[in-house]
Design a protein around this motif. Structure first.
Motif: not given
Length: 335
Positions: A294-298
């Motif tokens: 997964a990519a960063p939360e933001r």
């Protein structure tokens, strides 16, 4: 951490939905290309082409959304999967390009229409087969070391991936044939109904073969399908598949027009559900989970806002386009 995990699951479902929409919507027009050589030159082929002329290019929007979403939301998986399947992805894109060019040029260049018909059919077959082999390559597993692809150039080429490739081609042919039953008339409709019967048999045989082979690819697949008490839930997928298949054959023989296409879509939905049971939560089995990739939360939040705006617009436009061009087509049709 919990919010990030929830976002990751949401993104996994968004991409799965986009891929499914592409498969069922671009699948039937690829299927028409696969079946195209079996139709008579002239009225039958013209009706087949006119049935997809208003919508075929819009169907590929979902391929862009699925591929772009994978790159943005799961960049690690995007890098690994594409590196492992580069020859297949290139073949698929070239097939789609040739199909698109041939689609338009067969109308604008009637002197060479036979050549463009071959390009249309061949491009459709290559794109469908490459998609199926890619699916098989992912299912059988990809060699990963230090979060990077560590296999060879042709690791995707196995008997299992060739089986899934053939299965997708036959399945798309079923979608194409049932779509034509709905959209064309006369001899073309009767011919499409005969093709649909054979394609339905082939699709079910291919689904059974892939389903029988998949649990033996990895022990994790076996556990997800057959361990108690989970088997009580997973057993519903083949049961529902048998019911839908029975209804499909019954409706094909009874002369139904729209229902066979909807039942063919249901078969694909059940196949997609089986794929989800085998893979989840892995995006590269059994090496990378959706949370690993997964990519960063933001980044996920930012993209989710845009997707929440864009996806309803795409769905609304798609529904409107199909509504406007509903009903049977003729030999003149869209062009």
């Amino acid at each position: 951490m919990s919010i990030n995990m929830d976002l990751t699951v949401i993104w996994a479902f968004i991409i799965a939905f986009a891929v499914f929409m592409y498969v069922v919507m671009d699948g039937f027009d690829l299927g028409i290309g696969i079946l195209f050589p079996s139709f008579k030159v002239g009225e039958e082929r013209d009706q087949a082409m006119n049935s997809i002329a208003p919508v075929w290019d819009g169907n590929e929007t979902w391929l862009v959304l699925g591929g772009g979403g994978l790159f943005a939301a799961f960049p690690l998986a995007y890098g690994v999967v594409l590196t492992a399947t580069y020859p297949l992805i290139i073949a698929m894109l070239l097939g789609l390009v040739f199909r698109g060019v041939a689609f338009e040029f067969r109308w604008r260049d009637p002197r060479h229409r036979a050549l463009w018909d071959v390009a249309f059919s061949l491009g459709s077959f290559i794109a469908a087969f490459a998609q199926g082999v890619t699916l098989g390559a992912i299912l059988q597993g990809v060699q990963v070391e230090n979060q990077a692809y560590a296999g060879g150039w042709l690791d995707w080429l196995t008997p299992f991936s060739l089986l899934t490739g053939a299965g997708v081609v036959i399945g798309y042919a079923l979608l194409g044939a049932t779509w034509l039953i709905w959209k064309v008339e006369g001899g073309a409709e009767a011919h499409a109904r005969r093709l649909a019967l054979w394609a339905a048999i082939g699709t079910l045989v291919a689904m059974a073969a892939v389903s029988a082979a998949t649990p033996f690819l990895q022990f994790e697949y076996w556990k997800r399908w057959f361990d108690m008490p989970g088997v009580l839930a997973t057993a519903q997928v083949p049961l529902l598949t048998a019911i839908v298949a029975f209804l499909l054959f019954r409706k094909l023989r009874s002369g139904a027009v729209a229902v066979p296409f909807l039942l063919a879509l249901a078969l694909f939905a059940l196949g997609f559900a089986g794929l989800g049971i085998s893979l989840f939560p892995y995006i590269v089995p059994d090496s990378i989970t959706i949370w690993d990739a997964a990519a960063p939360e933001r980044s996920q939040i930012f993209m989710l806002i845009g997707t929440a705006i864009i996806m309803p617009v795409i769905l609304a436009y798609t529904g409107w386009a199909y509504w406007v061009f509903r009903g049977k087509v003729g030999t003149h049709g869209y062009h």
